[in-house]
Design an enzyme around this catalytic site. Structure first.
Site, PDB file in Angstrom:
ATOM      1  N   HIS A 268     -48.351 -22.068  34.479  1.00  0.00           N
ATOM      2  CA  HIS A 268     -48.883 -21.380  35.832  1.00  0.00           C
ATOM      3  C   HIS A 268     -48.398 -22.404  36.978  1.00  0.00           C
ATOM      4  O   HIS A 268     -48.346 -23.596  36.625  1.00  0.00           O
ATOM      5  CB  HIS A 268     -50.402 -21.396  35.699  1.00  0.00           C
ATOM      6  CG  HIS A 268     -50.940 -21.006  37.241  1.00  0.00           C
ATOM      7  ND1 HIS A 268     -51.672 -22.160  37.892  1.00  0.00           N
ATOM      8  CD2 HIS A 268     -50.954 -20.095  37.946  1.00  0.00           C
ATOM      9  CE1 HIS A 268     -51.831 -21.725  39.031  1.00  0.00           C
ATOM     10  NE2 HIS A 268     -51.623 -20.521  39.400  1.00  0.00           N
ATOM     11  N   SER A 269     -48.046 -22.011  37.929  1.00  0.00           N
ATOM     12  CA  SER A 269     -47.736 -22.988  39.220  1.00  0.00           C
ATOM     13  C   SER A 269     -46.444 -23.786  38.718  1.00  0.00           C
ATOM     14  O   SER A 269     -45.454 -23.266  38.135  1.00  0.00           O
ATOM     15  CB  SER A 269     -48.635 -23.672  39.599  1.00  0.00           C
ATOM     16  OG  SER A 269     -48.630 -24.031  40.797  1.00  0.00           O
ATOM     17  N   LEU A 270     -46.515 -24.962  38.909  1.00  0.00           N
ATOM     18  CA  LEU A 270     -45.562 -25.929  38.501  1.00  0.00           C
ATOM     19  C   LEU A 270     -45.340 -25.784  36.997  1.00  0.00           C
ATOM     20  O   LEU A 270     -44.269 -25.865  36.514  1.00  0.00           O
ATOM     21  CB  LEU A 270     -46.031 -27.563  38.839  1.00  0.00           C
ATOM     22  CG  LEU A 270     -45.386 -28.523  38.434  1.00  0.00           C
ATOM     23  CD1 LEU A 270     -43.849 -28.486  38.865  1.00  0.00           C
ATOM     24  CD2 LEU A 270     -46.052 -29.936  38.632  1.00  0.00           C
TER      25      LEU A 270
END
Length: 457
Positions: A268-270
């Site tokens: 998720h995300s980075l």
């Protein structure tokens, strides 16, 4: 004709037909958390086994099972012939701007079924768990050495973190990578905040996180008046302590632990962006949730380009300004918090959930969290209007209606239809699906207002 064969031969053929090995992977796999992974302050990748008594700490909510069941589908991916060949091709790209078309081998593997909502939901829960630590320490190196191994999830550790899930038959491993820990977005802060932020600003900014004249940049590549040294910004991403380099070692360690397993990556995300870069490197199937756009980082890292990156799938909703590439500018929430999230273009394909139009969500950085994606989006049994595919046989049936959701999207980089298409009613017909069809981004350009080159200081 079979009846005229000798009895012994008929019995042998019958036995072989009844006991032939299955040639296809099962359409459904069950996974359980086996290991945590983390990186020490000296950039060593370390692991910890998970015991049954610790699994309660990895449940999103108490009723959730500790075993994750996912549906699979066959897909074609491209893997480098060898890791050494990949590194040699990357060096040729860095030094001589040369590519190597013979580097890749196309193979068919079982990957996650990205058209199945329950599968995406299970993967999203795995990515959520990457933000959580287990109770038991007991970390160990893959090599088996037991000298000077710190505890990777204790407050002193500040590197890449996550979990490893393994299917019940050990044929498939899922690497889950934690994203940015920032209390104002997700992850609740913690010791990894500084390195998370550094990776964000190096990978997703146009030039060293130089948003305005008051910013302290993360590298010295800005040359004034919208100019950026290309070689300098590329070199800034080669630091061995950055998460992509650490991810290479992590992936290799997992192949050592499970040499015959098929490896998937999620985050998720980075963590989703790092997952995508690793998937482009090794040809591993990837599902990334709300990941900032990483295509520019792949170019700057000089990753050799496989013939296709369709084994990489991004799950993105339109209310998330980080994944959509709109959380930028000096007055944006990201900039006010010190994050330069300026890129817009993703590798692979994107399943775009238009929650703004369909569900009435507001564009808000708080919708970026994985818990929000799980509870408000993937856990809900919703239908999404989409254009029919060439092999759809439901056109004209009860599940098709004129108009649709995606044709009203006006993101310039998404390749939306113009008003002239309204004349063709057949193209306006849509199909309702539990998951939007994943598509490559069209005509996407990063950092168009910057000039990249080399200038004398």
């Amino acid at each position: 004709m079979f009846a005229i064969l000798p009895t012994t031969l008929r019995l042998l053929l019958g036995y072989l037909l009844l006991h032939r090995p299955l040639q296809q992977d099962p359409s459904q796999l069950s996974f359980q958390l086996r290991h945590q992974h983390a990186v020490t302050n000296s950039s060593r990748v370390i692991f910890s086994d998970i015991h049954d008594s610790d699994l309660v700490a990895h449940s999103l909510v108490s009723p959730d099972p500790y075993v994750y069941t996912l549906r699979t589908s066959r897909l074609t991916t491209h893997k480098p012939w060898s890791l050494s060949a990949f590194h040699n091709a990357r060096l040729r790209s860095i030094r001589h701007a040369q590519s190597d078309a013979a580097l890749w081998e196309g193979i068919e593997v079982a990957g996650p079924n990205v058209t199945d909502r329950e599968t995406l939901l299970a993967l999203a829960k795995m990515t959520n768990n990457a933000y959580l630590a287990g109770r038991d320490s007991g970390w160990y190196d893959v090599s088996g050495f037991n000298n000077s191994i710190p505890v990777g999830w204790e407050p002193s550790a500040d590197g890449l973190r996550g979990h490893i899930f393994v299917s019940s038959d050990n044929t498939t491993v899922i690497l889950s990578i934690k994203g940015t820990s920032a209390g104002w977005i997700t992850g609740g802060g913690g010791p990894t905040v500084r390195k998370d932020k550094l990776n964000d600003n190096l990978m997703f900014s146009c030039c060293c996180a130089r948003v305005g004249p008051t910013w302290s940049t993360v590298c010295g590549c800005y040359k004034g008046a919208g100019k950026c040294s290309n070689s300098c910004v590329e070199a800034s991403l080669l630091d061995e302590e950055l998460f992509y380099s650490i991810g290479l070692n992590l992936y290799n360690n997992i192949t050592y632990m499970y040499p015959h397993a098929n490896i998937w990556i999620t985050g998720h995300s980075l963590g989703g962006s790092i997952s995508s870069l690793l998937g482009a490197t090794f040809g591993a199937p990837v599902v990334a949730f709300e990941a900032p756009a990483e295509k520019l980082a792949a170019t700057r890292l000089h990753l050799p380009s496989p013939p296709s990156t369709q084994h990489i799938t991004h799950i993105i909703h339109t209310a998330d300004p980080i994944a959509m590439g709109t959380c930028n500018g000096v007055t944006s929430t990201c900039s006010l918090a010190g994050y330069a999230m300026e890129t817009r273009c993703h590798l692979g394909q994107v399943a775009l959930y238009d929650v703004v139009s369909k569900l009435g969500w507001s564009v808000d950085i708080r919708t970026h969290s994985i818990v929000n994606v799980i509870e408000r989006l993937l856990a809900q049994e919703l239908e999404w209007d989409d254009e029919p595919l060439e092999d759809d046989d439901t056109i004209g049936g009860d599940d098709v209606e004129a108009g649709g959701l995606l044709r009203y999207l006006r993101w310039g980089w998404w390749g939306g239809k113009g008003d002239g298409d309204d004349k063709d009613k057949d193209k306006d017909k849509t199909v309702r699906r539990p998951v939007p069809v994943a598509k490559p981004e069209v005509d996407c350009v990063d950092c168009f207002n910057w000039e990249f080159g080399e200038w004398d200081d």
